[in-house]
Write an enzyme that holds these catalytic residues in place. Structure first.
Site, PDB file in Angstrom:
ATOM      1  N   TYR A  12      29.373   8.493   6.946  1.00  0.00           N
ATOM      2  CA  TYR A  12      29.957   8.681   8.284  1.00  0.00           C
ATOM      3  C   TYR A  12      29.567   7.534   9.227  1.00  0.00           C
ATOM      4  O   TYR A  12      30.431   6.824   9.758  1.00  0.00           O
ATOM      5  CB  TYR A  12      29.473  10.040   8.820  1.00  0.00           C
ATOM      6  N   LEU A  34      27.507   7.263  -3.311  1.00  0.00           N
ATOM      7  CA  LEU A  34      28.642   8.165  -3.064  1.00  0.00           C
ATOM      8  C   LEU A  34      28.257   9.648  -3.227  1.00  0.00           C
ATOM      9  O   LEU A  34      29.115  10.477  -3.479  1.00  0.00           O
ATOM     10  CB  LEU A  34      29.842   7.806  -3.965  1.00  0.00           C
ATOM     11  N   ASN A  36      27.338  11.591  -0.864  1.00  0.00           N
ATOM     12  CA  ASN A  36      27.882  12.364   0.266  1.00  0.00           C
ATOM     13  C   ASN A  36      29.055  11.646   0.910  1.00  0.00           C
ATOM     14  O   ASN A  36      29.287  11.738   2.115  1.00  0.00           O
ATOM     15  CB  ASN A  36      26.773  12.608   1.306  1.00  0.00           C
ATOM     16  N   ALA A  82      21.238   4.669   4.135  1.00  0.00           N
ATOM     17  CA  ALA A  82      21.295   5.577   2.979  1.00  0.00           C
ATOM     18  C   ALA A  82      20.182   6.609   3.044  1.00  0.00           C
ATOM     19  O   ALA A  82      19.042   6.285   3.354  1.00  0.00           O
ATOM     20  CB  ALA A  82      21.170   4.779   1.675  1.00  0.00           C
ATOM     21  N   SER A 125      15.833   8.797  13.932  1.00  0.00           N
ATOM     22  CA  SER A 125      16.434   9.981  14.559  1.00  0.00           C
ATOM     23  C   SER A 125      15.556  10.494  15.688  1.00  0.00           C
ATOM     24  O   SER A 125      14.320  10.356  15.658  1.00  0.00           O
ATOM     25  CB  SER A 125      16.556  11.057  13.471  1.00  0.00           C
ATOM     26  N   TYR A 150      13.083  16.824   6.252  1.00  0.00           N
ATOM     27  CA  TYR A 150      13.942  15.710   6.679  1.00  0.00           C
ATOM     28  C   TYR A 150      13.263  14.922   7.798  1.00  0.00           C
ATOM     29  O   TYR A 150      13.138  13.693   7.739  1.00  0.00           O
ATOM     30  CB  TYR A 150      15.321  16.221   7.142  1.00  0.00           C
ATOM     31  N   LYS A 154      11.675  10.822   8.142  1.00  0.00           N
ATOM     32  CA  LYS A 154      11.962   9.796   9.167  1.00  0.00           C
ATOM     33  C   LYS A 154      10.669   9.326   9.824  1.00  0.00           C
ATOM     34  O   LYS A 154      10.496   8.127  10.090  1.00  0.00           O
ATOM     35  CB  LYS A 154      12.926  10.360  10.221  1.00  0.00           C
ATOM     36  N   ASN A 180      22.660  12.556  19.110  1.00  0.00           N
ATOM     37  CA  ASN A 180      23.658  13.349  18.366  1.00  0.00           C
ATOM     38  C   ASN A 180      24.994  12.613  18.273  1.00  0.00           C
ATOM     39  O   ASN A 180      25.893  12.848  19.102  1.00  0.00           O
ATOM     40  CB  ASN A 180      23.850  14.715  19.032  1.00  0.00           C
ATOM     41  N   GLY A 295      13.644  26.634  14.952  1.00  0.00           N
ATOM     42  CA  GLY A 295      13.249  25.223  15.123  1.00  0.00           C
ATOM     43  C   GLY A 295      14.074  24.464  16.148  1.00  0.00           C
ATOM     44  O   GLY A 295      13.757  23.316  16.448  1.00  0.00           O
TER      45      GLY A 295
HETATM   46  P1  NAD Z   1      26.095  10.371   5.476  1.00  0.00           P
HETATM   47  O1  NAD Z   1      25.593  11.367   4.499  1.00  0.00           O
HETATM   48  O2  NAD Z   1      27.512  10.435   5.882  1.00  0.00           O
HETATM   49  O3  NAD Z   1      25.784   8.887   4.963  1.00  0.00           O
HETATM   50  C1  NAD Z   1      24.666   8.581   4.164  1.00  0.00           C
HETATM   51  C2  NAD Z   1      25.187   7.787   2.973  1.00  0.00           C
HETATM   52  O4  NAD Z   1      24.092   7.455   2.126  1.00  0.00           O
HETATM   53  C3  NAD Z   1      26.188   8.580   2.129  1.00  0.00           C
HETATM   54  O5  NAD Z   1      27.354   7.797   1.925  1.00  0.00           O
HETATM   55  C4  NAD Z   1      25.458   8.825   0.806  1.00  0.00           C
HETATM   56  O6  NAD Z   1      26.347   8.865  -0.288  1.00  0.00           O
HETATM   57  C5  NAD Z   1      24.498   7.649   0.770  1.00  0.00           C
HETATM   58  N1  NAD Z   1      23.278   7.890   0.002  1.00  0.00           N
HETATM   59  C6  NAD Z   1      22.447   8.949   0.050  1.00  0.00           C
HETATM   60  N2  NAD Z   1      21.420   8.807  -0.801  1.00  0.00           N
HETATM   61  C7  NAD Z   1      21.597   7.594  -1.402  1.00  0.00           C
HETATM   62  C8  NAD Z   1      20.886   6.869  -2.384  1.00  0.00           C
HETATM   63  N3  NAD Z   1      19.769   7.367  -2.921  1.00  0.00           N
HETATM   64  N4  NAD Z   1      21.347   5.670  -2.769  1.00  0.00           N
HETATM   65  C9  NAD Z   1      22.476   5.160  -2.237  1.00  0.00           C
HETATM   66  N5  NAD Z   1      23.211   5.814  -1.311  1.00  0.00           N
HETATM   67  C10 NAD Z   1      22.771   6.997  -0.891  1.00  0.00           C
HETATM   68  O7  NAD Z   1      25.125  10.480   6.751  1.00  0.00           O
HETATM   69  P2  NAD Z   1      25.276   9.761   8.160  1.00  0.00           P
HETATM   70  O8  NAD Z   1      25.493  10.818   9.184  1.00  0.00           O
HETATM   71  O9  NAD Z   1      26.198   8.624   8.084  1.00  0.00           O
HETATM   72  O10 NAD Z   1      23.777   9.256   8.351  1.00  0.00           O
HETATM   73  C11 NAD Z   1      23.391   7.927   8.071  1.00  0.00           C
HETATM   74  C12 NAD Z   1      21.921   7.769   8.432  1.00  0.00           C
HETATM   75  O11 NAD Z   1      21.715   8.072   9.799  1.00  0.00           O
HETATM   76  C13 NAD Z   1      21.000   8.713   7.623  1.00  0.00           C
HETATM   77  O12 NAD Z   1      19.827   7.995   7.303  1.00  0.00           O
HETATM   78  C14 NAD Z   1      20.676   9.797   8.621  1.00  0.00           C
HETATM   79  O13 NAD Z   1      19.422  10.389   8.365  1.00  0.00           O
HETATM   80  C15 NAD Z   1      20.670   9.028   9.934  1.00  0.00           C
HETATM   81  N6  NAD Z   1      20.940   9.877  11.105  1.00  0.00           N
HETATM   82  C16 NAD Z   1      22.095  10.593  11.157  1.00  0.00           C
HETATM   83  C17 NAD Z   1      22.325  11.420  12.267  1.00  0.00           C
HETATM   84  C18 NAD Z   1      23.567  12.245  12.362  1.00  0.00           C
HETATM   85  O14 NAD Z   1      23.622  13.131  13.233  1.00  0.00           O
HETATM   86  N7  NAD Z   1      24.595  12.026  11.551  1.00  0.00           N
HETATM   87  C19 NAD Z   1      21.393  11.466  13.314  1.00  0.00           C
HETATM   88  C20 NAD Z   1      20.231  10.711  13.209  1.00  0.00           C
HETATM   89  C21 NAD Z   1      20.009   9.899  12.104  1.00  0.00           C
HETATM   90  C1  WQD Z   2      23.553  20.764  17.901  1.00  0.00           C
HETATM   91  C2  WQD Z   2      23.531  22.047  18.704  1.00  0.00           C
HETATM   92  C3  WQD Z   2      22.597  23.926  17.533  1.00  0.00           C
HETATM   93  C4  WQD Z   2      25.646  24.460  14.514  1.00  0.00           C
HETATM   94  C5  WQD Z   2      20.321  17.746  14.055  1.00  0.00           C
HETATM   95  C6  WQD Z   2      19.104  17.312  13.322  1.00  0.00           C
HETATM   96  C7  WQD Z   2      18.644  16.003  13.841  1.00  0.00           C
HETATM   97  C8  WQD Z   2      19.755  14.965  13.905  1.00  0.00           C
HETATM   98  C9  WQD Z   2      20.987  15.504  14.532  1.00  0.00           C
HETATM   99  C10 WQD Z   2      19.705  13.590  11.986  1.00  0.00           C
HETATM  100  C11 WQD Z   2      22.224  22.831  18.539  1.00  0.00           C
HETATM  101  C12 WQD Z   2      24.059  24.166  17.870  1.00  0.00           C
HETATM  102  C13 WQD Z   2      24.915  23.965  15.587  1.00  0.00           C
HETATM  103  C14 WQD Z   2      26.302  25.704  14.645  1.00  0.00           C
HETATM  104  C15 WQD Z   2      25.482  25.883  16.889  1.00  0.00           C
HETATM  105  N1  WQD Z   2      20.183  14.545  12.618  1.00  0.00           N
HETATM  106  N2  WQD Z   2      24.838  24.680  16.734  1.00  0.00           N
HETATM  107  N3  WQD Z   2      26.191  26.361  15.835  1.00  0.00           N
HETATM  108  O1  WQD Z   2      20.119  20.337  15.920  1.00  0.00           O
HETATM  109  O2  WQD Z   2      20.492  18.593  17.733  1.00  0.00           O
HETATM  110  O3  WQD Z   2      20.008  17.891  15.435  1.00  0.00           O
HETATM  111  O4  WQD Z   2      21.323  16.741  13.924  1.00  0.00           O
HETATM  112  O5  WQD Z   2      18.715  12.990  12.237  1.00  0.00           O
HETATM  113  O6  WQD Z   2      17.625  15.631  12.985  1.00  0.00           O
HETATM  114  O7  WQD Z   2      18.072  18.284  13.506  1.00  0.00           O
HETATM  115  O8  WQD Z   2      22.216  18.881  15.927  1.00  0.00           O
HETATM  116  O9  WQD Z   2      24.570  19.293  15.385  1.00  0.00           O
HETATM  117  O10 WQD Z   2      22.786  20.600  14.153  1.00  0.00           O
HETATM  118  O11 WQD Z   2      23.203  21.076  16.543  1.00  0.00           O
HETATM  119  O12 WQD Z   2      25.409  26.538  17.942  1.00  0.00           O
HETATM  120  O13 WQD Z   2      26.936  26.201  13.706  1.00  0.00           O
HETATM  121  O14 WQD Z   2      24.573  22.908  18.195  1.00  0.00           O
HETATM  122  O15 WQD Z   2      21.866  25.120  17.719  1.00  0.00           O
HETATM  123  O16 WQD Z   2      21.910  23.376  19.783  1.00  0.00           O
HETATM  124  P1  WQD Z   2      20.652  19.009  16.318  1.00  0.00           P
HETATM  125  P2  WQD Z   2      23.250  19.954  15.400  1.00  0.00           P
END
Ligand code: NAD
Ligand code: WQD
Length: 324
Positions: A12, A34, A36, A82, A125, A150, A154, A180, A295
């Site tokens: 994403y 691939l 996810n 990744a 994050s 998770y 981080k 977010n 949490g």
């Molecule tokens: P995503 O799952 O869409 O993308 C992660 C990608 O990494 C996927 O395409 C998956 O196939 C690939 N991947 C996973 N394990 C792998 C491995 N061992 N080797 C090679 N590829 C691998 O997730 P995203 O939302 O795009 O998140 C990207 C990064 O940002 C992650 O590190 C996530 O922890 C971090 N992040 C995401 C959010 C969020 O809300 N989406 C928030 C904070 C941090």
């Molecule tokens: C947002 C709000 C939920 C689902 C998580 C990870 C954090 C980071 C971002 C990667 C909250 C509420 C959610 C539902 C709901 N990711 N909610 N009904 O919790 O802020 O953070 O994603 O690093 O590590 O913990 O994001 O999108 O899960 O939730 O009411 O079915 O939506 O309670 O208040 P969050 P979220």
């Protein structure tokens, strides 16, 4: 032009970063297993830009694969996305999370060191911050123990990177702490398409809108104006542009580690986000109010001044844009 490797670049966030990098004339290489995602996202980026992405399917848990990759390809900077990211799944499968996120990152660092690639941008994050900290969260706010496996991955990677830089081995590292990220590129050819049941709110709202899943609001009894929890939602394209700014900075930096929060710097509630989504898309869907999720914090939002000052980052997309 410089070649930027994105690990997890088919995902994403990585695919949106690839798009913005190509628009800014960088060359992009993607490694992804691939697990996810699919290559559809990369095809869409190529279609949107008319440019080619170099792609290798592979797993960062495989040290030989990474060593071979860096041996053959000349990379100027790595953006490390990744990893596994679902909080609930990390509680069920802690080993998979430590293996993917920690071992994978260690392998990447080792391969980069072996081939003298010392510029790294890491997807961290807001979840690393201590849950008792006052809002807004600054980059200097205290780091917590981690609420789940998770989050702990981080926190550990943050510390590993800090130790590497302290070892004065010519690293330049930028740690980006995302709040977010939601939404998708305005073309709608890219987006969040997780395999399995989504964890995050926005894909669940999307599924409720398309009637494929029921939405439950986790708690409406918080001490907030409408009782639902408040978060710092910001547009994934703004996030991606933050990475382009970081690449531009890191290509000039030497021997340093910088941490930046990326978020809008303001929070809105779950119910506000649902209402904006329904209004802007002129669509109605049912949802129910359920218990609080274990949490969850009542309120969480960023102080983003540092990214604005030092990266020249300015988020431009509104909550309406995120929901459209
Ligand atoms: P995503 O799952 O869409 O993308 C992660 C990608 O990494 C996927 O395409 C998956 O196939 C690939 N991947 C996973 N394990 C792998 C491995 N061992 N080797 C090679 N590829 C691998 O997730 P995203 O939302 O795009 O998140 C990207 C990064 O940002 C992650 O590190 C996530 O922890 C971090 N992040 C995401 C959010 C969020 O809300 N989406 C928030 C904070 C941090
Ligand atoms: C947002 C709000 C939920 C689902 C998580 C990870 C954090 C980071 C971002 C990667 C909250 C509420 C959610 C539902 C709901 N990711 N909610 N009904 O919790 O802020 O953070 O994603 O690093 O590590 O913990 O994001 O999108 O899960 O939730 O009411 O079915 O939506 O309670 O208040 P969050 P979220």
């Amino acid at each position: 032009m410089e070649i930027i490797l994105i690990t997890g670049g088919a995902g994403y966030i990585g695919s949106h970063i690839a798009l913005e990098l190509l628009k800014s004339k960088f060359n992009v290489f993607v490694i992804d297993n691939l697990s996810n995602s699919s290559t559809n996202s990369l095809n869409a980026v190529e279609k949107l830009t008319g440019k080619k992405i170099s792609f290798e399917e592979g797993d960062i848990r495989n040290q030989d694969f990474l060593d071979q990759f860096f041996k053959i390809h000349s990379i100027d900077c790595v953006i490390h996305c990744a990893g596994l990211k679902a909080v609930a799944e990390s509680i069920q499968k802690p080993y998979e999370y430590y293996e993917n996120n920690i071992i994978g990152s260690l392998n990447l660092i080792k391969a980069m060191k072996n081939y003298s690639v010392k510029k790294l941008i890491f997807s961290s994050s807001a979840t690393v911050y201590d849950e008792n900290e006052k809002m807004p969260l600054f980059e200097t706010s205290a780091i917590g123990q981690g609420q789940n496996p998770y989050a702990r991955t981080k926190i550990m990677i943050d510390k590993i990177l800090q130790d590497e830089v302290m070892s004065s081995s010519n690293w330049s590292i930028i740690v980006l702490r995302y709040f977010n990220p939601v939404g998708n590129d305005p073309s709608c050819l890219l987006g969040e398409d997780p395999k399995g049941i989504p964890n995050n709110l926005m894909p669940l709202i999307n599924q409720a809108a398309f009637n494929t899943r029921k939405l439950t609001v986790f708690g409406a009894d918080y001490d907030t104006p409408d009782g639902s929890a408040i978060r710092d939602y910001f547009h994934v394209s703004d996030l991606a542009i933050g990475h382009v700014n970081s690449v531009q900075k890191i290509l000039q930096d030497k021997n340093d580690l910088k941490i930046f929060n990326l978020g809008l710097g303001q929070g809105i509630s779950v119910l506000q986000l649902i209402n904006i989504y329904q209004d802007i898309n002129d669509i109605k869907f049912d949802y129910s109010i359920g218990d609080r999720r274990l949490g969850d914090l009542p309120i969480c939002y960023a102080e983003n001044k540092l990214a604005k000052q030092e990266l020249g980052w300015q988020p431009i997309f509104t909550h309406h844009d995120m929901c459209k």
